[in-house]
Write a protein that holds these residues in place. Structure first.
Motif, PDB file in Angstrom:
ATOM      1  N   PHE A 197      10.018 -12.764  -6.036  1.00 19.51           N
ATOM      2  CA  PHE A 197      10.209 -11.393  -6.500  1.00 19.51           C
ATOM      3  C   PHE A 197       9.065 -10.580  -5.920  1.00 19.51           C
ATOM      4  O   PHE A 197       7.906 -10.975  -6.037  1.00 19.51           O
ATOM      5  CB  PHE A 197      10.141 -11.296  -8.024  1.00 19.51           C
ATOM      6  N   GLN A 198       9.406  -9.445  -5.310  1.00 22.18           N
ATOM      7  CA  GLN A 198       8.367  -8.606  -4.728  1.00 22.18           C
ATOM      8  C   GLN A 198       8.609  -7.178  -5.195  1.00 22.18           C
ATOM      9  O   GLN A 198       9.665  -6.593  -4.918  1.00 22.18           O
ATOM     10  CB  GLN A 198       8.481  -8.712  -3.198  1.00 22.18           C
ATOM     11  N   GLY A 199       7.657  -6.631  -5.955  1.00 24.19           N
ATOM     12  CA  GLY A 199       7.816  -5.271  -6.466  1.00 24.19           C
ATOM     13  C   GLY A 199       6.696  -4.370  -5.962  1.00 24.19           C
ATOM     14  O   GLY A 199       5.559  -4.830  -5.803  1.00 24.19           O
ATOM     15  N   THR A 200       7.018  -3.110  -5.696  1.00 21.80           N
ATOM     16  CA  THR A 200       6.011  -2.123  -5.286  1.00 21.80           C
ATOM     17  C   THR A 200       6.291  -0.845  -6.064  1.00 21.80           C
ATOM     18  O   THR A 200       7.440  -0.415  -6.156  1.00 21.80           O
ATOM     19  CB  THR A 200       6.114  -1.818  -3.779  1.00 21.80           C
ATOM     20  N   LEU A 201       5.247  -0.278  -6.617  1.00 22.98           N
ATOM     21  CA  LEU A 201       5.419   0.979  -7.350  1.00 22.98           C
ATOM     22  C   LEU A 201       4.419   2.008  -6.854  1.00 22.98           C
ATOM     23  O   LEU A 201       3.215   1.820  -6.969  1.00 22.98           O
ATOM     24  CB  LEU A 201       5.209   0.741  -8.858  1.00 22.98           C
ATOM     25  N   ASP A 202       4.933   3.057  -6.211  1.00 23.55           N
ATOM     26  CA  ASP A 202       4.081   4.241  -5.980  1.00 23.55           C
ATOM     27  C   ASP A 202       4.798   5.384  -6.697  1.00 23.55           C
ATOM     28  O   ASP A 202       4.839   5.384  -7.921  1.00 23.55           O
ATOM     29  CB  ASP A 202       3.793   4.483  -4.487  1.00 23.55           C
ATOM     30  N   SER A 203       5.381   6.342  -5.957  1.00 24.18           N
ATOM     31  CA  SER A 203       6.163   7.341  -6.703  1.00 24.18           C
ATOM     32  C   SER A 203       7.538   6.760  -7.074  1.00 24.18           C
ATOM     33  O   SER A 203       8.158   7.181  -8.036  1.00 24.18           O
ATOM     34  CB  SER A 203       6.302   8.617  -5.880  1.00 24.18           C
ATOM     35  N   VAL A 204       8.007   5.792  -6.297  1.00 22.93           N
ATOM     36  CA  VAL A 204       9.254   5.111  -6.642  1.00 22.93           C
ATOM     37  C   VAL A 204       9.005   3.611  -6.816  1.00 22.93           C
ATOM     38  O   VAL A 204       7.965   3.099  -6.403  1.00 22.93           O
ATOM     39  CB  VAL A 204      10.349   5.318  -5.558  1.00 22.93           C
ATOM     40  N   PHE A 205       9.962   2.922  -7.397  1.00 26.95           N
ATOM     41  CA  PHE A 205       9.859   1.476  -7.596  1.00 26.95           C
ATOM     42  C   PHE A 205      10.766   0.778  -6.593  1.00 26.95           C
ATOM     43  O   PHE A 205      11.955   1.084  -6.488  1.00 26.95           O
ATOM     44  CB  PHE A 205      10.290   1.122  -9.025  1.00 26.95           C
ATOM     45  N   ASP A 206      10.190  -0.129  -5.853  1.00 26.92           N
ATOM     46  CA  ASP A 206      10.947  -0.882  -4.864  1.00 26.92           C
ATOM     47  C   ASP A 206      10.917  -2.355  -5.247  1.00 26.92           C
ATOM     48  O   ASP A 206       9.863  -2.877  -5.625  1.00 26.92           O
ATOM     49  CB  ASP A 206      10.311  -0.683  -3.477  1.00 26.92           C
ATOM     50  N   PHE A 207      12.059  -3.019  -5.127  1.00 28.83           N
ATOM     51  CA  PHE A 207      12.138  -4.409  -5.569  1.00 28.83           C
ATOM     52  C   PHE A 207      12.958  -5.228  -4.579  1.00 28.83           C
ATOM     53  O   PHE A 207      14.061  -4.844  -4.197  1.00 28.83           O
ATOM     54  CB  PHE A 207      12.798  -4.468  -6.958  1.00 28.83           C
ATOM     55  N   ALA A 252      -4.707   3.566  -9.716  1.00 27.09           N
ATOM     56  CA  ALA A 252      -4.228   3.405  -8.341  1.00 27.09           C
ATOM     57  C   ALA A 252      -3.005   4.287  -8.092  1.00 27.09           C
ATOM     58  O   ALA A 252      -2.305   4.677  -9.021  1.00 27.09           O
ATOM     59  CB  ALA A 252      -3.880   1.948  -8.085  1.00 27.09           C
ATOM     60  N   GLU A 253      -2.763   4.564  -6.847  1.00 27.40           N
ATOM     61  CA  GLU A 253      -1.587   5.333  -6.434  1.00 27.40           C
ATOM     62  C   GLU A 253      -0.388   4.399  -6.224  1.00 27.40           C
ATOM     63  O   GLU A 253       0.756   4.820  -6.204  1.00 27.40           O
ATOM     64  CB  GLU A 253      -1.839   5.999  -5.060  1.00 27.40           C
ATOM     65  N   ARG A 254      -0.727   3.134  -5.994  1.00 26.64           N
ATOM     66  CA  ARG A 254       0.278   2.199  -5.545  1.00 26.64           C
ATOM     67  C   ARG A 254      -0.096   0.811  -6.029  1.00 26.64           C
ATOM     68  O   ARG A 254      -1.255   0.406  -5.913  1.00 26.64           O
ATOM     69  CB  ARG A 254       0.284   2.228  -4.011  1.00 26.64           C
ATOM     70  N   ALA A 255       0.870   0.102  -6.602  1.00 27.01           N
ATOM     71  CA  ALA A 255       0.617  -1.270  -7.043  1.00 27.01           C
ATOM     72  C   ALA A 255       1.729  -2.154  -6.500  1.00 27.01           C
ATOM     73  O   ALA A 255       2.881  -1.719  -6.362  1.00 27.01           O
ATOM     74  CB  ALA A 255       0.564  -1.346  -8.566  1.00 27.01           C
ATOM     75  N   GLU A 256       1.379  -3.372  -6.187  1.00 32.38           N
ATOM     76  CA  GLU A 256       2.324  -4.311  -5.568  1.00 32.38           C
ATOM     77  C   GLU A 256       2.170  -5.664  -6.217  1.00 32.38           C
ATOM     78  O   GLU A 256       1.051  -6.061  -6.547  1.00 32.38           O
ATOM     79  CB  GLU A 256       1.928  -4.555  -4.110  1.00 32.38           C
ATOM     80  N   MET A 257       3.240  -6.424  -6.314  1.00 34.79           N
ATOM     81  CA  MET A 257       3.068  -7.819  -6.690  1.00 34.79           C
ATOM     82  C   MET A 257       4.145  -8.689  -6.059  1.00 34.79           C
ATOM     83  O   MET A 257       5.252  -8.230  -5.768  1.00 34.79           O
ATOM     84  CB  MET A 257       3.059  -8.005  -8.202  1.00 34.79           C
ATOM     85  N   LYS A 258       3.786  -9.937  -5.863  1.00 38.73           N
ATOM     86  CA  LYS A 258       4.731 -10.948  -5.399  1.00 38.73           C
ATOM     87  C   LYS A 258       4.610 -12.138  -6.328  1.00 38.73           C
ATOM     88  O   LYS A 258       3.506 -12.550  -6.677  1.00 38.73           O
ATOM     89  CB  LYS A 258       4.378 -11.431  -3.997  1.00 38.73           C
ATOM     90  N   VAL A 259       5.748 -12.679  -6.722  1.00 36.23           N
ATOM     91  CA  VAL A 259       5.760 -13.920  -7.495  1.00 36.23           C
ATOM     92  C   VAL A 259       6.640 -14.915  -6.742  1.00 36.23           C
ATOM     93  O   VAL A 259       7.836 -14.673  -6.550  1.00 36.23           O
ATOM     94  CB  VAL A 259       6.332 -13.703  -8.912  1.00 36.23           C
TER      95      VAL A 259
END
Lengths: 257, 257, 257, 257
Positions: free
Chosen positions: A122-132, A90-97
């Motif tokens: 906690f909400q994280g997203t990773l494409d070219s950068v990591f966002d939290f 994938a180009e982009r992955a996301e998760m929420k806990v």
């Protein structure tokens, strides 16, 4: 055995987000006082799906999460998302806990101890950068300034839910975010209070009246003053004691702009 | 086409209740002011299943309800249950209809008009006799007597949910049950109030402090005083403004005993 | 400081149940494999209130629970209720603890490991005797026998919730009750399955069609066969895939009668 | 009587959204077959709050809504928002109305009639322009293509929730959006079906297997083909019958870009 998910899709439609929702799992998170804390997480995990694939492999989300569940922290969430991206191309992955987080509090006068629960995300997203993003939900007391000003005595007050979401550039404890919200309220809550505490909290709330709008601004001012917070969103919902509906306020601010 | 439901069952186990749950349907109920009121009902319908049948015919519940939906009243619910018993060869049929009921209220001082919603339930059971219970859920203000007594000023107060269930031997209006609950509270609620109303209601609540226990007893005393009510159950749940958990009280009484 | 709760009440109405609801707390429960398991409990605690007292002391429920939270087991729940009765001078004390319980399962073919969550309840009541009920909620697959019998191929199937409550006279593990329910279904569920597991479970469900009524009876037969279970109640709710409403079945049995 | 809400605020923080949430009200909406339909709406209404005002006047939202409740339609929502903006001196007003909408459907073979409920949302925003979004939530059957391909017989299937949101430049009926979603599924749902319908729908679902991803794309293709729809978002959530968690897919598209 056929891999139907990998079939070529001809509809030429890419999908923003595919994955799993409503998975409940035991998780371990960091705790400022005790090192770690056991909790129960509600999990969402997604990836983007390019137009030429028919479907994703949903079991891989659980496979990865199962492996990492013992430390659901900022760096590990990045690790989970990296593994997800790789395993699902994938180009982009996301998760929420979503998880309840417990803090032992001492009542203001009697010092009686009890645990308070704060629902966190906690909400994280990773494409070219990591966002939290971390969110804390903090139940407090809100006492109405208008009701106080116009009434001979007393003022309507209610349980109110303060939700604070932040992005940060230096580690911030859940406990600090909770305290920030509680200090912004008419009064904070405890699972266990004795009579002297009840007197103290009743009077404190009356001395610190707050509209939903005030609460939002008080939280915002404090978030503004903390340099490690670079973005924040504040949401207030008052379970009005004089209405069957709720009062609401919301604001967000990106300090980097 | 095989009728699998009618197959003989050899396990020798009768089932107390089989049927459908969570069916949402438009319903029409009686309204004291306007004759009838349109609402939306959440429906449960059940029958007993004797040990020798494998399963019931679930479509017949919907068939019967569809036919009767235009008048969900005491006599019609009996009619529905009779039809269900006959169509499903049952000894006992039950149904519950949950629906929001609206009453136009005028604010106490400004007389501003707005609609208040009260979640209600009709619950009917027919075996050799017909049993019918009405429940009204009435949101009110509850102000804490202890907090008032011990504090220099003010008192914590909160939205509280009063639930009153009754059996009766002479027709009783939903509106009367609502009023009975509202009169028992520290103050009643409105969807729309202006400043003079807010002052009035704040002061009224302070002048009428009620524990959850007081609220339960106030409702019970009033139910006791109404001869047409032969059985009642009262449930109180305070959304405490000084706690993240709720205070609760429950009592029931059968006057016929 | 006045003790308003202890004031004499003149309304002459005793209250069946007063206490707290919706308190969330970290709890530790027994785990057959790992000794103990950390979870998060939703707590209700009640006592009866005699007619001559105005109100109970709600803080004492939390005080007692806080002390005992590290071992929420059969004997400790009795201890909690004893302490509650004593501290609140009650004739009767009750509590319910709702908590998610996790079991590590291996997928049927691939043996892939994942955690499954089962919502459980411990319910204890102490008056002159101690009564204790365990409930497990077990999500399973239910495949419709009628749909299978009448269709050229396939059959509608759905997630179904099996709820089993038991009283017992010899200790019973949560894990055993879960297995009992899962064996009664068309198929059991896993958080993580690979393709060979999916094939296996799809075929297994088709080979074991179950109405809601069948599921109730299958669970009942197995509960009947376990001598340590002296009372049981079974509730089935199918999230029908061909309806927007649910199919439901319920039965209960007291073997001691 | 003081107008505390109008006090000057010195904190220099504007608020994006203040207002009310969770107000339940009777509403009347347009119905293609019957002209109008009575329903029950859950309402949210918000305005922006400039930095120099302390609070908004929450009662005015209800005042305006009360007046307009008899016709909750595209033009009237614009009227409501205009009135709100004016009465509250706001730059921007928003509202959401969530309501169940009922359609009478005939079962595919038996033609048996019953009502199906679809949860809908109207969402309007007015600043310098008026923006309007309709959402329909349509429960359907989704049958898994992978399970079908790899299994000797049958395939797991489940209730799935399709949510379609649209912006349009020519009027579109709720009924059309519902049909669009239902045609995209493995099969559509009915409140009342007889055995020949069950056979037909079981076989139809097996002949039309759909992943969550397929469902999203099928809905998207149909939305793409309707010229009056200028923007759409599709969300799919499958209540998996082989898992206790859900499968999810989401995509959105702005045709105007």
């Amino acid at each position: 055995m056929d891999d139907i998910q990998c079939e070529k899709d001809e509809r030429n439609i890419s999908i923003d987000r595919v994955g799993i929702k409503g998975l409940t799992y035991p998780v371990t998170v960091l705790d400022r006082v005790n090192g770690t804390q056991h909790s129960v997480g509600k999990i969402e995990m997604y990836v983007d799906l390019p137009r030429h694939y028919r479907a994703t492999h949903m079991s891989r989300f659980v496979e990865v999460f199962h492996e990492y569940r013992d430390e659901i922290t900022f760096p590990h969430i990045k690790g989970i998302l990296k593994a997800i991206k790789r395993k699902l191309s994938a180009e982009r992955a996301e998760m929420k806990v979503y998880f309840p987080y417990f803090v032992e509090k001492s009542a203001p006068i009697s010092r009686a101890k009890s645990m308070m629960k704060y629902d966190c995300t906690f909400q994280g997203t990773l494409d070219s950068v990591f966002d939290f993003v971390i969110t804390v939900n903090v139940p407090v007391t809100a006492l109405c300034p208008c009701s106080k000003a116009i009434s001979k005595y007393s003022a309507h007050n209610q349980r109110s839910m303060v939700s604070l979401s932040v992005r940060f550039d230096k580690f911030v404890w859940i406990e600090d975010l909770i305290t920030l919200c509680e200090e912004s309220a008419s009064a904070d809550l405890y699972s266990l209070i004795k009579r002297p505490d009840e007197k103290f909290l009743t009077e404190k709330a009356y001395e610190n009246p707050r509209f939903a709008e005030d609460l939002a601004r008080e939280v915002a001012s404090r978030a503004e003053a903390r340099p490690e917070i670079v973005w924040y969103a504040v949401e207030i919902e008052n379970i009005e004691s004089i209405h069957a509906h709720n009062a609401y306020a919301f604001l967000k601010k990106d300090k980097r702009k």
